[in-house]
Design a protein around this motif. Sequence first.
Motif, PDB file in Angstrom:
ATOM      1  N   LEU A  40       0.831  -1.202   0.000  1.00  0.00           N
ATOM      2  CA  LEU A  40       0.000   0.000   0.000  1.00  0.00           C
ATOM      3  C   LEU A  40       0.868   1.256   0.000  1.00  0.00           C
ATOM      4  N   ALA A  41       2.003   1.210   0.707  1.00  0.00           N
ATOM      5  CA  ALA A  41       2.930   2.353   0.739  1.00  0.00           C
ATOM      6  C   ALA A  41       3.474   2.657  -0.651  1.00  0.00           C
ATOM      7  N   LEU A  54       4.755   4.445   4.687  1.00  0.00           N
ATOM      8  CA  LEU A  54       4.464   3.160   5.325  1.00  0.00           C
ATOM      9  C   LEU A  54       3.568   3.340   6.541  1.00  0.00           C
ATOM     10  N   LEU A  55       3.855   4.361   7.341  1.00  0.00           N
ATOM     11  CA  LEU A  55       3.001   4.608   8.508  1.00  0.00           C
ATOM     12  C   LEU A  55       1.602   5.001   8.067  1.00  0.00           C
ATOM     13  N   LEU A  56       1.523   5.798   7.030  1.00  0.00           N
ATOM     14  CA  LEU A  56       0.218   6.183   6.501  1.00  0.00           C
ATOM     15  C   LEU A  56      -0.540   4.948   6.014  1.00  0.00           C
ATOM     16  N   ALA A  57       0.178   4.045   5.352  1.00  0.00           N
ATOM     17  CA  ALA A  57      -0.438   2.803   4.883  1.00  0.00           C
ATOM     18  C   ALA A  57      -0.934   1.969   6.057  1.00  0.00           C
ATOM     19  N   GLN A  58      -0.163   1.911   7.127  1.00  0.00           N
ATOM     20  CA  GLN A  58      -0.569   1.153   8.318  1.00  0.00           C
ATOM     21  C   GLN A  58      -1.827   1.740   8.935  1.00  0.00           C
ATOM     22  N   GLU A  59      -1.921   3.062   8.923  1.00  0.00           N
ATOM     23  CA  GLU A  59      -3.119   3.710   9.474  1.00  0.00           C
ATOM     24  C   GLU A  59      -4.350   3.391   8.624  1.00  0.00           C
ATOM     25  N   ILE A  60      -4.180   3.389   7.312  1.00  0.00           N
ATOM     26  CA  ILE A  60      -5.296   3.058   6.415  1.00  0.00           C
ATOM     27  C   ILE A  60      -5.773   1.636   6.681  1.00  0.00           C
ATOM     28  N   ARG A  83      -6.032  12.078   7.533  1.00  0.00           N
ATOM     29  CA  ARG A  83      -5.057  13.132   7.295  1.00  0.00           C
ATOM     30  C   ARG A  83      -3.858  12.580   6.529  1.00  0.00           C
ATOM     31  N   GLY A  84      -3.501  13.263   5.475  1.00  0.00           N
ATOM     32  CA  GLY A  84      -2.384  12.812   4.650  1.00  0.00           C
ATOM     33  C   GLY A  84      -2.831  12.123   3.374  1.00  0.00           C
ATOM     34  N   ILE A  85      -4.151  11.880   3.259  1.00  0.00           N
ATOM     35  CA  ILE A  85      -4.694  11.246   2.053  1.00  0.00           C
ATOM     36  C   ILE A  85      -5.495  12.281   1.274  1.00  0.00           C
TER      37      ILE A  85
END
Length: 262
Positions: A40-41, A54-60, A83-85
């Motif tokens: 996803l990242a 990667l952290l953003l992907a983990q949150e999703i 946030r961030g998307i």
Amino acid sequence: MDTIDSLARYVPINKWRTDDQPRQKLVIKGIETLSDAELLALLLNTGHKHKSALLLAQEILSKSSNNLQELGKVNVNQLRRLRGIGEAKAARIVAALELGRRRQAGNVLFKNTIHNGQDAALYFKPILGDCPNERVHVLFLNFAHKVIKDCCISQGGISSAFADVRIILREALELGATSIILCHNHPSGNLNPSQSDILFTKKVVQAASILDILVLDHIIVSQAGYYSMNEEGLMSEEKQQRSQIRENNSPFGFAAIRMVIA
């Protein structure tokens, strides 16, 4: 030693060791070595401020209970709430998930022939299995059961979708179809047909018979599997005294179908 999770939080991906960076890891070690979050990242490409991709992907994934089936239900607007998307990142994610669904569906259409209810279910499940709203689709087939067209003829709410029999039959006549397969999804996950499902099928069968068009089956799909009205005896002259829901491992032929709703 820093873990990938700690790097994800505090260090931009381009500062990681080369073989830990998702893109390079894919190239060097193979795509099967990447986690769902790393894949996803790659789609996200960039993170947000002090948050890596990667952290953003983990949150999703966390918002989807770390379940790709649940992630497949989200739309662009839902993703943008995180946030961030932005629109571009959300669109890439939704597009990738849709490509996956179409690839699965294409496995059946590549053969270009629907031999049984299992084939129909395997085609429809990737398209409708995780759809949050009820939709009615029709497969139009020629005399040899080769697929002419798949058409969504109705979209509704969470519990129902109105379908016009006239639209189905008009499309069948225009395409020169000699048989059709009905399908709709149950977002609730309950695969049992409702009384309105059965009555709708009966209405289509009766109208189609006047035009010498066969209704081969009515498939209901969800994440749990599929239900075939033909397989369960609802489209035979004598209703079988069973309503067992089958998973995608019990094929049957269309040759014995009789166009009478029990």
